[in-house]
Design a protein around this motif. Structure first.
Motif, PDB file in Angstrom:
ATOM      1  N   GLU A  51      83.172  74.257  24.993  1.00  0.00           N
ATOM      2  CA  GLU A  51      83.363  73.991  26.316  1.00  0.00           C
ATOM      3  C   GLU A  51      83.722  75.029  27.273  1.00  0.00           C
ATOM      4  N   ALA A  52      84.890  75.827  26.584  1.00  0.00           N
ATOM      5  CA  ALA A  52      85.307  77.271  27.501  1.00  0.00           C
ATOM      6  C   ALA A  52      84.289  78.110  27.599  1.00  0.00           C
ATOM      7  N   ASP A  53      83.296  78.304  26.239  1.00  0.00           N
ATOM      8  CA  ASP A  53      82.337  79.384  26.579  1.00  0.00           C
ATOM      9  C   ASP A  53      81.512  78.823  27.586  1.00  0.00           C
ATOM     10  N   ASN A  54      81.040  77.671  27.643  1.00  0.00           N
ATOM     11  CA  ASN A  54      80.267  76.939  28.831  1.00  0.00           C
ATOM     12  C   ASN A  54      80.675  77.510  30.099  1.00  0.00           C
ATOM     13  N   ALA A  55      82.040  77.260  30.231  1.00  0.00           N
ATOM     14  CA  ALA A  55      82.718  77.536  31.694  1.00  0.00           C
ATOM     15  C   ALA A  55      82.578  79.280  32.066  1.00  0.00           C
ATOM     16  N   ALA A  56      82.814  79.824  30.851  1.00  0.00           N
ATOM     17  CA  ALA A  56      82.515  81.447  31.033  1.00  0.00           C
ATOM     18  C   ALA A  56      81.443  81.887  31.355  1.00  0.00           C
ATOM     19  N   ILE A  57      80.438  81.077  30.678  1.00  0.00           N
ATOM     20  CA  ILE A  57      79.083  81.448  30.928  1.00  0.00           C
ATOM     21  C   ILE A  57      78.389  81.251  32.553  1.00  0.00           C
ATOM     22  N   GLN A  58      79.017  79.935  33.079  1.00  0.00           N
ATOM     23  CA  GLN A  58      78.944  79.623  34.385  1.00  0.00           C
ATOM     24  C   GLN A  58      79.668  80.555  35.320  1.00  0.00           C
ATOM     25  N   ASN A  59      80.868  81.185  34.941  1.00  0.00           N
ATOM     26  CA  ASN A  59      81.568  82.069  35.707  1.00  0.00           C
ATOM     27  C   ASN A  59      80.816  83.308  35.732  1.00  0.00           C
ATOM     28  N   ALA A  60      80.094  83.786  34.714  1.00  0.00           N
ATOM     29  CA  ALA A  60      79.338  85.085  34.577  1.00  0.00           C
ATOM     30  C   ALA A  60      78.246  84.998  35.345  1.00  0.00           C
ATOM     31  N   GLU A  61      77.523  83.708  35.138  1.00  0.00           N
ATOM     32  CA  GLU A  61      76.314  83.800  36.068  1.00  0.00           C
ATOM     33  C   GLU A  61      76.677  83.560  37.463  1.00  0.00           C
ATOM     34  N   LEU A  62      77.776  83.142  37.920  1.00  0.00           N
ATOM     35  CA  LEU A  62      77.916  82.854  39.417  1.00  0.00           C
ATOM     36  C   LEU A  62      78.283  84.277  39.938  1.00  0.00           C
ATOM     37  N   ALA A  63      79.081  85.069  39.176  1.00  0.00           N
ATOM     38  CA  ALA A  63      79.519  86.450  39.422  1.00  0.00           C
ATOM     39  C   ALA A  63      78.245  87.101  39.577  1.00  0.00           C
ATOM     40  N   LEU A  64      77.352  86.880  38.697  1.00  0.00           N
ATOM     41  CA  LEU A  64      76.031  87.820  38.744  1.00  0.00           C
ATOM     42  C   LEU A  64      75.375  87.516  39.999  1.00  0.00           C
ATOM     43  N   SER A  65      75.474  85.941  40.464  1.00  0.00           N
ATOM     44  CA  SER A  65      74.630  85.532  41.582  1.00  0.00           C
ATOM     45  C   SER A  65      75.396  86.435  42.919  1.00  0.00           C
ATOM     46  N   TYR A  66      76.533  86.517  42.791  1.00  0.00           N
ATOM     47  CA  TYR A  66      77.221  87.060  44.086  1.00  0.00           C
ATOM     48  C   TYR A  66      76.969  88.516  44.272  1.00  0.00           C
ATOM     49  N   THR A  67      76.053  89.103  43.172  1.00  0.00           N
ATOM     50  CA  THR A  67      75.784  90.633  43.526  1.00  0.00           C
ATOM     51  C   THR A  67      74.319  90.576  44.587  1.00  0.00           C
ATOM     52  N   ARG A  68      73.879  89.280  44.494  1.00  0.00           N
ATOM     53  CA  ARG A  68      72.520  89.038  45.351  1.00  0.00           C
ATOM     54  C   ARG A  68      72.945  88.447  46.413  1.00  0.00           C
ATOM     55  N   ILE A  69      73.263  88.933  47.702  1.00  0.00           N
ATOM     56  CA  ILE A  69      73.756  88.492  48.841  1.00  0.00           C
ATOM     57  C   ILE A  69      72.632  87.957  49.935  1.00  0.00           C
TER      58      ILE A  69
END
Length: 396
Positions: free
Chosen positions: A157-175
């Protein structure tokens, strides 16, 4: 000694002097009487006319979005031209992604490793349960495997949250643009580091297809508006200068009043109000001083005159009217509502009164006039029609 000739000469001289004196007096009297003054007049009538109250105010964008960097890195691309109109979802900036893609792959790899450990823990737990049931294995060992399995479930479950955070951070690079509107000049250039230490402001977007016009009527005006209004939703409009070939013309932008503050400014005794104006053609920019016209009612009878016809001195407000013999008369009046286009007369005028609207600097009480009635072209109805305050079918 009596001389008849001398007496005759004296009589002739006296008569001559008397005649000359009378002639001079008549000439002087004629010189003092000015000729009739040419003026324009309008005939007033009490009738139901739409009441619009006018105020000065300033426009503001309906949405002012600051575009900031939510992650740190080097700015790689800028997709817009300074000052361009962008649509919601359009790409604006790209921040380097290599670090964030690597973090996402790492988070996914860790999840795969933890899933493998979870599968092994589940197999061990399932294998030991029948052995413990038959008394062939200690319960403590089974409990250890169950605890390990629960721990690995939480890890996944923590891994899923970490993946979501990583995907979110990656999405923030595209403004991308959060709203449609006009973008300002970029605040940073390609190659600059952004997002380190604070959220870097990259640009701003003003949404002006719908624009706000803020104005501040007096407390008494606001009370009148809400007392006499005949519609729940108050229409409003502003006028702006045209563009291109129509630069000398005024364009009307319509809207409605949708906000009134709930407190009075103690310094000015005014209440802040706002009109939302349709500005799809982007005819007016935020920060423009404008006249805001607010509709109040069309259910009351009014007598209205052009604003320039009303004077005020120590004795109060007055207008010049024309008597039946074309002589000027000072008429005291009491006013109520007023705007750039008209002044409402509460008391002092009656149906059919003729009010002087031109040559006012030369007009005096009792002056003989040569009046020309211009009600059809310069009367209140004509003025209000010209500014689209009333329908064309209304007549004087």
């Amino acid at each position: 000694m009596f001389h008849p000739k001398k007496v005759a000469i004296s009589v002739v001289l006296s008569v001559s002097l008397f005649v000359v004196g009378c002639a001079e007096e008549k000439t002087e009297t004629a010189a003092k009487t000015p000729p009739p003054l040419n003026v324009e007049t309008v005939t007033v009538h009490k009738k139901k006319l739409p009441l619009w109250m006018q105020y000065t105010g300033m426009t503001k964008a309906s949405s002012d979005q600051e575009i900031r960097a939510r992650v740190s890195g080097r700015l790689e691309k800028i997709y817009f031209r300074d000052g361009a109109y962008v649509k919601e979802g359009d790409r604006l900036f790209l921040i380097e992604q290599s670090e964030y893609k690597s973090n996402l792959r790492s988070a996914k790899a860790k999840k795969q490793r933890d899933l493998a450990s979870l599968a092994l823990a589940k197999a061990d737990m399932n294998r030991y349960r029948p052995l413990v049931k038959d008394g062939l294995a200690p319960r403590a060992t089974l409990e250890e495997y169950e605890a390990k399995y629960g721990e690995l479930l939480a890890t996944v479950e923590a891994d899923n949250a970490a993946i979501q955070n990583a995907e979110l951070a990656l999405s923030y690079t595209r403004i991308t643009a959060p709203v449609s509107g006009q973008v300002s000049a970029r605040r940073v250039d390609v190659g600059n580091l952004v997002g380190y230490g604070e959220s870097t402001l990259l640009t701003t977007i003003l949404q002006s297809d719908k624009i706000y016009a803020y104005f501040s009527p007096s407390e008494s005006d606001v009370q009148k508006i809400y007392k006499f209004r005949s519609r729940k939703k108050l229409p409003a409009f502003i006028e702006v200068r045209g563009q291109g070939e129509d630069v000398l013309k005024r364009k009307r932008l319509d809207g409605y009043v949708d906000f009134a503050n709930n407190t009075v400014d103690p310094l000015t005794s005014t209440i802040s109000m706002r009109a939302t104006i349709d500005n799809r053609g982007r005819s007016v920019y935020p920060g423009t001083f404008v006249y805001i016209n607010v509709f109040v009612t069309d259910e009351f009878d009014f007598i209205m005159v052009p604003p320039q016809a009303v004077f005020e001195d120590q004795l109060g407000k007055f207008v010049y009217t024309v008597d039946a013999d074309s002589t000027t008369k000072r008429t005291s009046v009491t006013t109520n509502y007023s705007s750039r286009y008209y002044t409402g007369i509460a008391e002092g005028l009656h149906d059919g009164d003729r009010v002087v609207i031109s040559g006012l600097m030369k007009v005096k009480d009792g002056r003989l006039l040569e009046p020309t009635d211009v009600t059809e072209t310069k009367g209140i109805v004509a003025v209000m029609k010209a500014h689209k305050l009333i329908p064309d079918e209304v007549t004087e």
